[in-house]
Design a protein around this motif. Structure first.
Motif, PDB file in Angstrom:
ATOM      1  N   ALA A  90       0.785  -1.140  -0.033  1.00 30.46           N
ATOM      2  CA  ALA A  90      -0.088  -0.064  -0.058  1.00 30.46           C
ATOM      3  C   ALA A  90       0.967   1.400   0.212  1.00 30.46           C
ATOM      4  O   ALA A  90       0.372   2.156  -0.573  1.00 30.46           O
ATOM      5  CB  ALA A  90      -0.909   0.004   1.110  1.00 30.46           C
ATOM      6  N   GLY A  91       2.028   1.318   0.637  1.00 34.32           N
ATOM      7  CA  GLY A  91       2.972   2.453   0.898  1.00 34.32           C
ATOM      8  C   GLY A  91       3.278   3.096  -0.546  1.00 34.32           C
ATOM      9  O   GLY A  91       3.139   4.380  -0.482  1.00 34.32           O
ATOM     10  N   PRO A  92       3.277   2.598  -1.832  1.00 32.24           N
ATOM     11  CA  PRO A  92       3.745   3.286  -3.012  1.00 32.24           C
ATOM     12  C   PRO A  92       2.592   4.263  -3.520  1.00 32.24           C
ATOM     13  O   PRO A  92       2.957   5.142  -3.999  1.00 32.24           O
ATOM     14  CB  PRO A  92       4.010   2.257  -4.033  1.00 32.24           C
ATOM     15  CG  PRO A  92       4.618   0.927  -3.112  1.00 32.24           C
ATOM     16  CD  PRO A  92       3.724   1.151  -2.010  1.00 32.24           C
ATOM     17  N   PHE A  93       1.349   3.924  -2.770  1.00 32.71           N
ATOM     18  CA  PHE A  93       0.211   4.809  -3.246  1.00 32.71           C
ATOM     19  C   PHE A  93       0.046   5.923  -2.338  1.00 32.71           C
ATOM     20  O   PHE A  93      -0.929   6.582  -2.605  1.00 32.71           O
ATOM     21  CB  PHE A  93      -0.863   3.843  -3.564  1.00 32.71           C
ATOM     22  CG  PHE A  93      -0.644   2.825  -4.468  1.00 32.71           C
ATOM     23  CD1 PHE A  93      -0.684   3.099  -5.722  1.00 32.71           C
ATOM     24  CD2 PHE A  93      -0.357   1.458  -3.991  1.00 32.71           C
ATOM     25  CE1 PHE A  93      -0.480   2.099  -6.646  1.00 32.71           C
ATOM     26  CE2 PHE A  93      -0.052   0.503  -5.118  1.00 32.71           C
ATOM     27  CZ  PHE A  93      -0.095   0.903  -6.474  1.00 32.71           C
ATOM     28  N   ILE A  94       0.605   6.033  -1.255  1.00 32.94           N
ATOM     29  CA  ILE A  94       0.250   6.860  -0.272  1.00 32.94           C
ATOM     30  C   ILE A  94       0.590   8.383  -0.756  1.00 32.94           C
ATOM     31  O   ILE A  94       0.046   9.337  -0.571  1.00 32.94           O
ATOM     32  CB  ILE A  94       1.129   6.580   1.095  1.00 32.94           C
ATOM     33  CG1 ILE A  94       0.357   5.541   1.762  1.00 32.94           C
ATOM     34  CG2 ILE A  94       1.001   7.782   1.989  1.00 32.94           C
ATOM     35  CD1 ILE A  94       0.872   4.811   2.975  1.00 32.94           C
ATOM     36  N   PRO A  95       1.848   8.577  -1.404  1.00 31.25           N
ATOM     37  CA  PRO A  95       2.098   9.994  -1.929  1.00 31.25           C
ATOM     38  C   PRO A  95       1.178  10.732  -2.865  1.00 31.25           C
ATOM     39  O   PRO A  95       0.834  11.648  -2.738  1.00 31.25           O
ATOM     40  CB  PRO A  95       3.540   9.852  -2.450  1.00 31.25           C
ATOM     41  CG  PRO A  95       4.142   8.558  -1.773  1.00 31.25           C
ATOM     42  CD  PRO A  95       3.113   7.686  -1.595  1.00 31.25           C
ATOM     43  N   GLY A  96       0.551   9.702  -3.575  1.00 28.93           N
ATOM     44  CA  GLY A  96      -0.627  10.254  -4.618  1.00 28.93           C
ATOM     45  C   GLY A  96      -1.971  10.288  -3.937  1.00 28.93           C
ATOM     46  O   GLY A  96      -2.947  10.590  -4.541  1.00 28.93           O
ATOM     47  N   HIS A  98      -4.091   7.842  -3.569  1.00 27.26           N
ATOM     48  CA  HIS A  98      -4.693   6.699  -4.388  1.00 27.26           C
ATOM     49  C   HIS A  98      -5.546   5.843  -3.319  1.00 27.26           C
ATOM     50  O   HIS A  98      -5.054   4.665  -2.964  1.00 27.26           O
ATOM     51  CB  HIS A  98      -3.938   5.876  -5.296  1.00 27.26           C
ATOM     52  CG  HIS A  98      -3.150   6.831  -6.171  1.00 27.26           C
ATOM     53  ND1 HIS A  98      -3.761   7.593  -7.296  1.00 27.26           N
ATOM     54  CD2 HIS A  98      -1.840   7.120  -6.447  1.00 27.26           C
ATOM     55  CE1 HIS A  98      -2.881   8.360  -7.892  1.00 27.26           C
ATOM     56  NE2 HIS A  98      -1.685   7.978  -7.426  1.00 27.26           N
ATOM     57  N   TRP A  99      -6.387   6.390  -2.617  1.00 24.56           N
ATOM     58  CA  TRP A  99      -7.119   5.586  -1.695  1.00 24.56           C
ATOM     59  C   TRP A  99      -7.739   4.287  -2.086  1.00 24.56           C
ATOM     60  O   TRP A  99      -7.550   3.324  -1.073  1.00 24.56           O
ATOM     61  CB  TRP A  99      -8.341   6.646  -1.020  1.00 24.56           C
ATOM     62  CG  TRP A  99      -7.822   7.741  -0.279  1.00 24.56           C
ATOM     63  CD1 TRP A  99      -7.977   8.855  -0.858  1.00 24.56           C
ATOM     64  CD2 TRP A  99      -7.333   7.699   0.797  1.00 24.56           C
ATOM     65  NE1 TRP A  99      -7.218   9.787   0.290  1.00 24.56           N
ATOM     66  CE2 TRP A  99      -6.787   8.915   1.044  1.00 24.56           C
ATOM     67  CE3 TRP A  99      -6.868   6.666   1.936  1.00 24.56           C
ATOM     68  CZ2 TRP A  99      -6.213   9.212   2.448  1.00 24.56           C
ATOM     69  CZ3 TRP A  99      -6.035   6.927   3.053  1.00 24.56           C
ATOM     70  CH2 TRP A  99      -5.844   8.312   3.369  1.00 24.56           C
ATOM     71  N   ARG A 100      -8.037   3.950  -3.362  1.00 24.53           N
ATOM     72  CA  ARG A 100      -8.472   2.481  -3.570  1.00 24.53           C
ATOM     73  C   ARG A 100      -7.135   1.624  -3.355  1.00 24.53           C
ATOM     74  O   ARG A 100      -7.531   0.472  -2.992  1.00 24.53           O
ATOM     75  CB  ARG A 100      -8.993   2.577  -4.984  1.00 24.53           C
ATOM     76  CG  ARG A 100      -9.340   1.367  -5.546  1.00 24.53           C
ATOM     77  CD  ARG A 100      -9.968   1.249  -7.148  1.00 24.53           C
ATOM     78  NE  ARG A 100     -10.385  -0.123  -7.328  1.00 24.53           N
ATOM     79  CZ  ARG A 100     -11.349  -0.614  -7.140  1.00 24.53           C
ATOM     80  NH1 ARG A 100     -12.333  -0.107  -6.580  1.00 24.53           N
ATOM     81  NH2 ARG A 100     -11.677  -1.968  -7.329  1.00 24.53           N
ATOM     82  N   GLN A 101      -6.022   2.022  -4.011  1.00 23.06           N
ATOM     83  CA  GLN A 101      -5.070   1.304  -4.136  1.00 23.06           C
ATOM     84  C   GLN A 101      -4.405   1.116  -2.753  1.00 23.06           C
ATOM     85  O   GLN A 101      -3.938   0.084  -2.378  1.00 23.06           O
ATOM     86  CB  GLN A 101      -3.863   1.833  -4.807  1.00 23.06           C
ATOM     87  CG  GLN A 101      -4.286   1.958  -6.618  1.00 23.06           C
ATOM     88  CD  GLN A 101      -4.715   0.311  -6.742  1.00 23.06           C
ATOM     89  OE1 GLN A 101      -6.046   0.156  -7.231  1.00 23.06           O
ATOM     90  NE2 GLN A 101      -3.841  -0.311  -7.356  1.00 23.06           N
ATOM     91  N   ILE A 102      -4.555   1.976  -1.960  1.00 18.70           N
ATOM     92  CA  ILE A 102      -4.123   2.172  -0.405  1.00 18.70           C
ATOM     93  C   ILE A 102      -4.752   1.071   0.348  1.00 18.70           C
ATOM     94  O   ILE A 102      -4.284   0.243   0.943  1.00 18.70           O
ATOM     95  CB  ILE A 102      -4.028   3.435   0.066  1.00 18.70           C
ATOM     96  CG1 ILE A 102      -3.101   4.489  -0.452  1.00 18.70           C
ATOM     97  CG2 ILE A 102      -3.900   3.312   1.902  1.00 18.70           C
ATOM     98  CD1 ILE A 102      -3.006   5.889   0.048  1.00 18.70           C
ATOM     99  N   TRP A 103      -6.064   1.238   0.213  1.00 16.71           N
ATOM    100  CA  TRP A 103      -6.969   0.249   1.069  1.00 16.71           C
ATOM    101  C   TRP A 103      -7.044  -1.176   0.584  1.00 16.71           C
ATOM    102  O   TRP A 103      -6.876  -2.292   1.414  1.00 16.71           O
ATOM    103  CB  TRP A 103      -8.346   0.740   1.218  1.00 16.71           C
ATOM    104  CG  TRP A 103      -8.505   1.812   2.057  1.00 16.71           C
ATOM    105  CD1 TRP A 103      -8.896   3.122   1.739  1.00 16.71           C
ATOM    106  CD2 TRP A 103      -8.201   1.974   3.392  1.00 16.71           C
ATOM    107  NE1 TRP A 103      -8.607   3.794   3.006  1.00 16.71           N
ATOM    108  CE2 TRP A 103      -8.492   3.304   3.961  1.00 16.71           C
ATOM    109  CE3 TRP A 103      -8.113   0.936   4.169  1.00 16.71           C
ATOM    110  CZ2 TRP A 103      -8.362   3.536   5.370  1.00 16.71           C
ATOM    111  CZ3 TRP A 103      -7.837   1.136   5.723  1.00 16.71           C
ATOM    112  CH2 TRP A 103      -8.079   2.545   6.095  1.00 16.71           C
TER     113      TRP A 103
END
Length: 180
Positions: A90-96, A98-103
């Motif tokens: 999930a970490g790589p999506f935190i800077p942008g 991208h809530w769907r990818q994070i969850w």
């Protein structure tokens, strides 16, 4: 040397899964722009953790026998693995943001870490891990399916497994076969 694993804390795990399933559903209801409200989820997660896993009276009441030192070490290892998996998936999506990818990453990391819980709670954790991996994978493969639906399905799997463990499971043992 064969070491028999005793799974005597299934009821505690069941209560934990039930509460986390409920917290996840509430976090989805209040999700807003986050899809799953991280504040509701984290507050609920830690409140449940302190109420079930860090509460000696609850642990003793739900325990049906001893837990080995190796199992205690595996608990800490699985928690560390969970956070490492979340960071990697999930970490790589935190800077942008991208809530769907994070969850979906959080759900996938959690599902994978259930396999480590086999050493603490037995085969039901393997089954739960497989079911939760399938649910998270569906979220990745079918982007038209709302994250809310994926999270509710994940929460339902945790609730069902939790109810089984809390009310219907019994302590069990596992002795690995000798390898030749």
């Amino acid at each position: 040397m064969k070491e028999t694993l005793e799974f005597n804390h299934k009821k505690q795990c069941g209560l934990w899964l039930i509460l986390i399933g409920i917290v996840l559903i509430i976090a989805v209801i209040f999700g807003g722009k986050f899809l799953v409200n991280p504040f509701v989820f984290l507050i609920g997660y830690y409140a449940c953790f302190l109420s079930v896993n860090a509460n000696k009276k609850v642990r003793e009441r739900l325990s049906q026998g001893a837990i080995s030192q190796k199992q205690i070490k595996m608990i800490y290892f699985s928690i560390a693995a969970l956070f490492l998996l979340m960071f990697c998936i999930a970490g790589p999506f935190i800077p942008g943001w991208h809530w769907r990818q994070i969850w979906l990453g959080v759900l996938m990391a959690t599902a994978i870490h259930f396999f480590l819980w086999f050493f603490i709670h037995g085969w039901s954790m393997v089954v739960l891990g497989i079911v939760c991996i399938i649910i998270a994978a569906i979220g990745y493969v079918f982007p038209a399916i709302s994250v809310s639906v994926i999270c509710i399905a994940d929460a339902a799997a945790k609730l069902i497994c939790g109810i089984y463990l809390l009310f219907f499971s019994r302590p069990s043992k596992f002795t690995p076969s000798a390898t030749k």
